[in-house]
Design a protein around this motif. Structure first.
Motif, short mmCIF file in Angstrom:
data_model
loop_
_atom_site.label_atom_id
_atom_site.label_comp_id
_atom_site.label_asym_id
_atom_site.label_seq_id
_atom_site.Cartn_x
_atom_site.Cartn_y
_atom_site.Cartn_z
N MET A 1 -16.20 23.99 9.31
CA MET A 1 -16.29 25.33 8.55
C MET A 1 -15.70 25.31 7.11
N ILE A 2 -14.81 24.36 7.13
CA ILE A 2 -14.57 24.19 5.50
C ILE A 2 -15.84 23.71 4.84
N LEU A 3 -16.44 22.52 5.43
CA LEU A 3 -17.32 21.78 4.78
C LEU A 3 -18.77 22.82 4.66
N GLY A 4 -18.70 23.64 5.65
CA GLY A 4 -19.84 24.80 5.41
C GLY A 4 -19.34 25.73 4.03
N VAL A 5 -18.30 26.11 4.06
CA VAL A 5 -17.78 26.84 2.90
C VAL A 5 -18.27 26.11 1.52
N ILE B 1 -8.93 24.10 -2.36
CA ILE B 1 -9.03 23.84 -1.05
C ILE B 1 -8.46 22.37 -0.68
N ILE B 2 -8.74 21.23 -1.54
CA ILE B 2 -8.12 19.98 -1.20
C ILE B 2 -6.55 20.14 -1.29
N PHE B 3 -6.07 21.02 -2.13
CA PHE B 3 -4.47 20.78 -2.32
C PHE B 3 -3.99 21.63 -0.90
N SER B 4 -4.76 22.59 -0.53
CA SER B 4 -4.44 23.30 0.54
C SER B 4 -4.12 22.30 1.92
N THR C 1 -8.10 19.67 25.20
CA THR C 1 -9.49 19.84 24.82
C THR C 1 -9.69 21.18 23.77
N MET C 2 -8.90 22.18 23.98
CA MET C 2 -8.84 23.10 22.94
C MET C 2 -8.29 22.89 21.62
N ILE C 3 -7.29 21.92 21.70
CA ILE C 3 -6.76 21.57 20.18
C ILE C 3 -8.07 20.71 19.62
N GLU C 4 -8.73 19.67 20.64
CA GLU C 4 -9.70 18.93 19.92
C GLU C 4 -10.93 19.76 19.44
N ILE C 5 -11.34 20.78 20.23
CA ILE C 5 -12.34 21.61 19.48
C ILE C 5 -11.95 22.38 18.29
N ILE C 6 -10.69 22.73 18.19
CA ILE C 6 -10.20 23.44 16.94
C ILE C 6 -10.16 22.45 15.75
N TRP C 7 -9.74 21.08 16.02
CA TRP C 7 -9.61 20.50 14.82
C TRP C 7 -11.05 19.99 14.47
N THR C 8 -11.92 20.03 15.25
CA THR C 8 -13.17 19.63 14.93
C THR C 8 -13.97 20.90 14.04
N LEU C 9 -13.82 22.18 14.71
CA LEU C 9 -14.67 23.28 14.22
C LEU C 9 -14.07 23.60 12.87
N ILE C 10 -12.68 23.60 12.71
CA ILE C 10 -12.07 24.02 11.37
C ILE C 10 -12.82 23.12 10.05
N PRO C 11 -12.78 21.85 10.17
CA PRO C 11 -13.43 21.04 9.13
C PRO C 11 -14.72 21.36 8.95
#
Ligand SMILES: [Cu+2]
Length: 285
Positions: A100-104, A54-57, A88-98
């Motif tokens: 989700m990664i932390l949740g995983v 994950i971290i290397f990706s 706004t859209m990009i800011e939502i995406i770059w908040t949600l993706i991390p």
């Protein structure tokens, strides 16, 4: 320098070498973990490997975006820079993706924490008590108790490991669920054994619990892992993992000694002290 490079290569490739005993030990310039010797360490290693992917990706993606931006929007190609500062859209995406990664990552991580915490089916108990600066071991079910001190450098025999050798090793059976209770009598120590995936703080007045199920026989080494004073580097841990039958033999050879301990003498009979006659209260003048 050449010597350092040689050790570095040797250390990083050491996991490929087949040793006659399965037990591993620290190597000079070692990278990565010692070879796993317990089910807990197996799981720690696989979580670590997932996290590495994950971290290397993430690092690769960020590096690619950075390089792409530097190339695509260079001054010569893009003389008039954009003045956009919000999307706004990009800011939502770059908040949600991390998130989700932390949740995983959190799911297997919490599962592992729960697994490492304790075993419900302990077959043996070992109590490790930290002292400044040695470990005391107790097998409560078998009445065995001893102290384990470091072997000083000038008394090491050939093949002994400096700063890791002890005068008495902890003996534990393989393929057995062993409950390990850790405490201390003075300051905070930490009972740590990398090959078992154990690092449990020894806290005065508290009893911490962990457990191990050792896969292979051999000698395993650990050290106190909580800075506990001037002798902190001189209270190693040495565990001899043996087969179940060898463990029974070891118990048998240790038990009589423990049971032959002189029982404390019975307290002398208490003779009632002669009761003093009540003195008449001094007359008030
Ligand atoms: Cu220490």
């Amino acid at each position: 320098m050449l010597q350092k490079i040689r050790l570095l290569v040797q250390g990083s490739l050491s996991f490929l070498l087949v040793t006659p005993l399965w037990a591993d030990k620290p190597h000079p310039w070692q990278f990565g973990f010692q070879k796993s010797a317990s089910s807990v360490m197996d799981k720690i290693t696989s979580l670590h490997n997932i996290l590495l992917i994950i971290i290397f990706s993430i690092a690769a993606l960020v590096a690619f975006l950075l390089l792409f931006t530097i190339y695509r929007f260079r001054a010569s190609k893009n003389p008039k820079p954009s003045t956009t500062s919000h999307n706004t859209m990009i800011e939502i995406i770059w908040t949600l993706i991390p998130v989700m990664i932390l949740g995983v990552i959190a799911v297997p991580s919490f599962k592992l924490l729960h697994y490492m915490d304790k075993t419900n089916h302990a077959e043996l108990t070992l109590k490790a008590i930290g002292h400044q600066w040695f470990w005391e071991y107790d097998y409560p079910e078998h009445n065995i108790n001893f102290n384990s001190y470091i072997v000083p450098a000038d008394q090491l025999k050939k093949g002994d490991l400096r700063l890791l050798e002890t005068d008495q090793a902890v003996v534990l059976p393989i393929d057995t669920n062993i409950k390990i209770l850790v405490t201390s009598t003075d300051v905070i120590h930490s009972w740590a054994l990398p090959a078992y995936g154990i690092k449990q703080d020894a806290i005065p007045g508290r009893l911490r619990e962990t457990w191990v199920r050792i896969h292979n026989t051999g000698t395993y080494y650990g050290q106190c892992s909580e800075l506990c004073g001037q002798g902190h580097g001189f209270m190693p841990i040495k565990v001899q993992a043996v087969s179940k039958s060898d463990f029974q033999n070891w118990l048998a050879s240790h038990k009589p000694k423990a049971e032959a301990k002189p029982t404390p003498a019975a307290p002398p009979p208490v003779t009632p002290a002669p009761t003093a006659k009540p003195q008449p209260a001094p007359e008030k003048k």
